[in-house]
Design a protein around this motif. Sequence first.
Motif, PDB file in Angstrom:
ATOM      1  N   SER A  46      28.663 -26.958  33.609  1.00 44.57           N
ATOM      2  CA  SER A  46      29.498 -25.757  33.499  1.00 44.57           C
ATOM      3  C   SER A  46      29.529 -25.182  32.090  1.00 44.57           C
ATOM      4  O   SER A  46      29.740 -23.987  31.908  1.00 44.57           O
ATOM      5  N   GLN A  47      29.328 -26.048  31.081  1.00 47.92           N
ATOM      6  CA  GLN A  47      29.360 -25.628  29.675  1.00 47.92           C
ATOM      7  C   GLN A  47      30.619 -24.807  29.392  1.00 47.92           C
ATOM      8  O   GLN A  47      30.586 -23.748  28.763  1.00 47.92           O
ATOM      9  N   SER A  48      31.751 -25.329  29.861  1.00 46.18           N
ATOM     10  CA  SER A  48      33.029 -24.625  29.742  1.00 46.18           C
ATOM     11  C   SER A  48      33.709 -24.829  28.392  1.00 46.18           C
ATOM     12  O   SER A  48      34.718 -24.182  28.103  1.00 46.18           O
ATOM     13  N   PHE A  99      38.782 -25.884  23.155  1.00 46.18           N
ATOM     14  CA  PHE A  99      39.272 -25.088  24.276  1.00 46.18           C
ATOM     15  C   PHE A  99      38.411 -25.360  25.500  1.00 46.18           C
ATOM     16  O   PHE A  99      37.277 -25.836  25.389  1.00 46.18           O
ATOM     17  N   GLU A 100      38.941 -25.001  26.674  1.00 46.61           N
ATOM     18  CA  GLU A 100      38.157 -24.965  27.904  1.00 46.61           C
ATOM     19  C   GLU A 100      38.322 -23.581  28.509  1.00 46.61           C
ATOM     20  O   GLU A 100      39.448 -23.079  28.648  1.00 46.61           O
ATOM     21  N   ASP A 101      37.210 -22.964  28.865  1.00 46.37           N
ATOM     22  CA  ASP A 101      37.212 -21.608  29.411  1.00 46.37           C
ATOM     23  C   ASP A 101      37.627 -21.648  30.885  1.00 46.37           C
ATOM     24  O   ASP A 101      36.861 -22.084  31.750  1.00 46.37           O
ATOM     25  N   GLN A 102      38.830 -21.189  31.159  1.00 48.98           N
ATOM     26  CA  GLN A 102      39.381 -21.267  32.513  1.00 48.98           C
ATOM     27  C   GLN A 102      38.688 -20.319  33.486  1.00 48.98           C
ATOM     28  O   GLN A 102      38.703 -20.553  34.700  1.00 48.98           O
ATOM     29  N   ALA A 103      38.071 -19.272  32.974  1.00 55.45           N
ATOM     30  CA  ALA A 103      37.327 -18.367  33.854  1.00 55.45           C
ATOM     31  C   ALA A 103      36.173 -19.104  34.519  1.00 55.45           C
ATOM     32  O   ALA A 103      35.881 -18.895  35.709  1.00 55.45           O
ATOM     33  N   ILE A 104      35.520 -19.980  33.786  1.00 53.12           N
ATOM     34  CA  ILE A 104      34.430 -20.779  34.347  1.00 53.12           C
ATOM     35  C   ILE A 104      34.969 -21.772  35.368  1.00 53.12           C
ATOM     36  O   ILE A 104      34.406 -21.938  36.461  1.00 53.12           O
ATOM     37  N   PHE A 119      37.947 -29.696  39.600  1.00 54.41           N
ATOM     38  CA  PHE A 119      37.350 -29.024  38.443  1.00 54.41           C
ATOM     39  C   PHE A 119      38.233 -29.044  37.192  1.00 54.41           C
ATOM     40  O   PHE A 119      37.711 -29.244  36.087  1.00 54.41           O
ATOM     41  N   PRO A 120      39.563 -28.871  37.286  1.00 52.91           N
ATOM     42  CA  PRO A 120      40.379 -29.013  36.067  1.00 52.91           C
ATOM     43  C   PRO A 120      40.318 -30.426  35.487  1.00 52.91           C
ATOM     44  O   PRO A 120      40.323 -30.603  34.265  1.00 52.91           O
ATOM     45  N   ILE A 121      40.235 -31.429  36.353  1.00 50.28           N
ATOM     46  CA  ILE A 121      40.120 -32.820  35.890  1.00 50.28           C
ATOM     47  C   ILE A 121      38.790 -33.012  35.180  1.00 50.28           C
ATOM     48  O   ILE A 121      38.720 -33.562  34.073  1.00 50.28           O
ATOM     49  N   TRP A 122      37.720 -32.546  35.818  1.00 52.42           N
ATOM     50  CA  TRP A 122      36.392 -32.690  35.206  1.00 52.42           C
ATOM     51  C   TRP A 122      36.290 -31.904  33.909  1.00 52.42           C
ATOM     52  O   TRP A 122      35.610 -32.322  32.967  1.00 52.42           O
ATOM     53  N   SER A 123      36.973 -30.777  33.851  1.00 46.65           N
ATOM     54  CA  SER A 123      36.996 -29.977  32.623  1.00 46.65           C
ATOM     55  C   SER A 123      37.607 -30.777  31.476  1.00 46.65           C
ATOM     56  O   SER A 123      37.069 -30.815  30.361  1.00 46.65           O
ATOM     57  N   ASN A 124      38.740 -31.441  31.745  1.00 48.61           N
ATOM     58  CA  ASN A 124      39.378 -32.260  30.710  1.00 48.61           C
ATOM     59  C   ASN A 124      38.502 -33.440  30.311  1.00 48.61           C
ATOM     60  O   ASN A 124      38.441 -33.811  29.133  1.00 48.61           O
ATOM     61  N   GLN A 125      37.803 -34.023  31.283  1.00 49.80           N
ATOM     62  CA  GLN A 125      36.911 -35.132  30.967  1.00 49.80           C
ATOM     63  C   GLN A 125      35.755 -34.660  30.081  1.00 49.80           C
ATOM     64  O   GLN A 125      35.387 -35.335  29.107  1.00 49.80           O
TER      65      GLN A 125
END
Length: 199
Positions: A46-48, A99-104, A119-125
Amino acid sequence: MVKDFFSAIEDRRSYYSLSKEHVVPDKRIKEVIDHAVQYSPSAFNSQSARVIVLTGQSHDQLWDITKETLRIAADGKDFKKTEEKMRSFINGYGTVLFFEDQAIINRLQEQYKTYAENFPIWSNQSSAILQFVVWTSLEIEGFGASLQHYNPLIDDEVRKTWDISRDWKLIAQMPFGKPTAEPGDKDFSPLEERVKYYQ
């Protein structure tokens, strides 16, 4: 400075006593952080991750914002220890904002509904992996750093000050600088209680 992987992991510690003294050129800091952002893994590629690096006046301004925000939140209570902690961060050379881009994240949730809640969990990981890579990379270059979480208290002021997209969610702050004191001893729980092997 060249270190093997294990040594770099062992030497990465939380440093709170920092100075603004140059350790490596700013160009090298950019190379290290760019490399970490480009090659740290993310779920579904995702490269978020989004990163802002503050040095000089911008670095000082961040910790002034944080200090004043916390002073208001303290509502007249003793603020001396918090002020000392803020001073230890402002004494450093710079800060990395993660940061994490929430749009992605939202787009992936729409595209892969079966996994939407993950996806929010994986984003934090993914962010945690990037934080570790940046932290260890800065240590290899001779910096000391620590990981801080003054979000969401400072989110609005940070967003306004540096004109940051509302889609970027602040995850963590990493002040770094030349260490002026060693971190304290670290205790380890027995590995036998933490890791199991089966054949």
